[in-house]
Structure formats: structure tokens, C-alpha cells
Design a protein around this motif. Structure first.
Motif, mmCIF file in Angstrom:
data_model
loop_
_atom_site.group_PDB
_atom_site.id
_atom_site.type_symbol
_atom_site.label_atom_id
_atom_site.label_comp_id
_atom_site.label_asym_id
_atom_site.label_seq_id
_atom_site.Cartn_x
_atom_site.Cartn_y
_atom_site.Cartn_z
ATOM 1 N N MET A 1 -13.978 11.758 5.621
ATOM 2 C CA MET A 1 -14.122 12.276 4.274
ATOM 3 C C MET A 1 -13.417 11.342 3.309
ATOM 4 O O MET A 1 -12.200 11.282 3.291
ATOM 5 C CB MET A 1 -13.507 13.663 4.182
ATOM 6 N N ASN A 2 -14.166 10.613 2.530
ATOM 7 C CA ASN A 2 -13.603 9.694 1.550
ATOM 8 C C ASN A 2 -13.657 10.307 0.158
ATOM 9 O O ASN A 2 -14.585 10.076 -0.598
ATOM 10 C CB ASN A 2 -14.344 8.354 1.573
ATOM 11 N N TYR A 3 -12.658 11.101 -0.151
ATOM 12 C CA TYR A 3 -12.542 11.703 -1.469
ATOM 13 C C TYR A 3 -11.563 10.891 -2.291
ATOM 14 O O TYR A 3 -10.666 10.248 -1.756
ATOM 15 C CB TYR A 3 -12.035 13.148 -1.370
ATOM 16 N N SER A 4 -11.710 10.962 -3.599
ATOM 17 C CA SER A 4 -10.744 10.294 -4.463
ATOM 18 C C SER A 4 -9.409 11.030 -4.366
ATOM 19 O O SER A 4 -9.356 12.215 -3.998
ATOM 20 C CB SER A 4 -11.231 10.298 -5.912
ATOM 21 N N THR B 1 -9.389 14.180 -6.483
ATOM 22 C CA THR B 1 -10.107 15.308 -5.871
ATOM 23 C C THR B 1 -9.262 15.951 -4.783
ATOM 24 O O THR B 1 -9.142 17.185 -4.728
ATOM 25 C CB THR B 1 -11.456 14.835 -5.295
ATOM 26 N N LEU B 2 -8.670 15.132 -3.921
ATOM 27 C CA LEU B 2 -7.831 15.673 -2.845
ATOM 28 C C LEU B 2 -6.648 16.450 -3.403
ATOM 29 O O LEU B 2 -6.325 17.541 -2.912
ATOM 30 C CB LEU B 2 -7.332 14.548 -1.940
ATOM 31 N N GLY C 1 -8.871 5.261 1.556
ATOM 32 C CA GLY C 1 -9.064 6.662 1.936
ATOM 33 C C GLY C 1 -7.858 7.219 2.670
ATOM 34 O O GLY C 1 -7.397 8.332 2.392
ATOM 35 N N ASN D 1 -4.989 7.776 0.322
ATOM 36 C CA ASN D 1 -5.177 9.008 -0.451
ATOM 37 C C ASN D 1 -4.730 10.229 0.348
ATOM 38 O O ASN D 1 -4.108 11.143 -0.195
ATOM 39 C CB ASN D 1 -6.635 9.156 -0.875
ATOM 40 N N TRP D 2 -5.054 10.256 1.642
ATOM 41 C CA TRP D 2 -4.647 11.378 2.490
ATOM 42 C C TRP D 2 -3.132 11.401 2.689
ATOM 43 O O TRP D 2 -2.516 12.474 2.694
ATOM 44 C CB TRP D 2 -5.381 11.343 3.835
ATOM 45 N N THR E 1 -1.736 12.812 -0.501
ATOM 46 C CA THR E 1 -2.026 14.244 -0.581
ATOM 47 C C THR E 1 -1.105 15.032 0.341
ATOM 48 O O THR E 1 -0.542 16.063 -0.058
ATOM 49 C CB THR E 1 -3.507 14.520 -0.226
#
Length: 191
Positions: free
Chosen positions: A1-4, A7-8, A69, A72-73, A76
Motif C-alpha cells: 500500500m503506497n499511500y502518501s 493520507t496515512l 513508502g 511514510n509507514w 506514521t
């Protein structure tokens, strides 16, 4: 899942707000609301961390620096775990839960690593990124061991604690196997 990252973070913070709202509705008092919030936000953090570790192992030996990606995780997870810490600290304070220095020291190092990771992990050599994932996993495993043993005031041992203990232990073994296998393949190819 490559969300910005945006978004995350929006999804994650919305989930934390929902956790508090549901906990407040469930609890007969604010003390219980924070107890439930700490519990369920910790579970959310655990699942986000497991997915992040999975992404690291899956993309190994691609460094975090090259994998937006994954970064980003990691960020988050750090934000969600800081929110969890706020719920946890409130729970400890409001419910007068005694703390043990040894547990605080190990957990504090884990939190320091978690908070620093979004800013520094991508600057580290690949071999220094791996200890982050295993140390945070160890802290989570020890947390579930303590819960399974009944060492947490206000939380009885349940099937969930044993399940998470198994999931974390299995994930560490599986991800370690993947990383080891890929490292050997890379060494064989580079020789």
C-alpha cells in the motif's frame, strides 16, 4: 500500500480519535476511557509496526532512504505510538498505576528509537536499520509477555495477548529468514 504520508497520518489520527471516542462511550469514567484508549491504541500501533516491519523485510536490501513508502509507514507508526504514549501516560496517572524502573528504561529506549526513526533511520547504513525493527519488536513481545502473565494492572490475560505474542515471534523469525536469505543471495552474487 503506497499511500502518501498525509493520507496515512489522516487515517491514523482519525483512528486514534475514534478509539478515544469509543473508549469514552464504553468506560463508566474518564479513568476507564484512558485505560481502554491505551489498550486499543497500543493494538493499532502494533499492527502498523508489524506492517512496517513486513515492508522493510520484503524490500530488503533496499535501504529505507530509497523507499519513500516505507519511510511514510515509519513516520506514521511513530506518530501513532506517540499518541498511544499519551493515552498510556494518562492511564498510568489517572489510575495510579505503579511503574517499575527496569520496564520504564527498556520502554523509554524503545520510544526514543521510535520517535527518532523518521528523522534518522534513512541516514543509517542498512545494517544499522535492522536493529531498530528487532528492538521495537522485542519491546512489544515483552509487553505481551507481561500482559499474558497478568503483570498489567487493569488488564486480565486473554487469548489476544497470547495470539499477539505468537504473531510477533513468528513475524520476527519469518522476516529474519527473508532478510538472511536475501543477504546470502546478495553475497553470493557479489562474490
Amino acid at each position: 500500500m503506497n499511500y502518501s504520508l498525509r493520507t496515512l497520518l489522516l487515517i491514523g489520527v482519525a483512528a486514534e480519535i475514534a478509539i478515544f471516542a469509543i473508549s469514552y462511550a464504553m468506560g463508566p469514567s474518564i479513568e476507564e476511557a484512558f485505560r481502554y484508549s491505551a489498550r486499543f491504541s497500543g493494538r493499532l500501533s502494533a499492527f502498523v509496526f508489524l506492517y512496517t516491519f513486513y515492508q522493510f523485510a520484503r524490500h530488503y536490501p533496499q535501504a529505507v532512504k530509497e523507499n519513500t513508502g516505507l519511510r511514510n509507514w515509519i513516520t506514521t507508526f511513530a506518530v501513532l505510538h506517540v499518541i498511544h504514549w499519551g493515552f498510556l501516560a494518562s492511564n498510568v496517572y489517572l489510575n495510579n498505576i505503579p511503574l517499575e524502573a527496569v520496564k520504564i528504561a527498556g520502554g523509554a529506549l524503545g520510544y526514543l528509537m521510535i520517535v527518532a526513526a523518521p528523522f534518522y533511520i534513512h541516514k543509517l547504513n542498512l545494517k544499522f536499520q535492522l536493529p531498530y525493527f528487532y528492538y521495537v519488536s522485542l519491546v512489544m513481545i515483552l509487553t505481551y509477555v507481561a500482559r499474558a502473565k497478568g503483570d498489567f494492572e487493569g488488564a486480565e490475560p486473554s487469548w489476544f495477548h497470547f495470539t499477539m505474542l505468537g504473531i510477533f515471534t513468528g513475524a520476527c523469525a519469518l522476516f529474519g529468514y527473508w532478510i538472511f536469505k536475501k543477504s546470502r543471495k546478495e553475497l553470493a552474487g557479489g562474490a
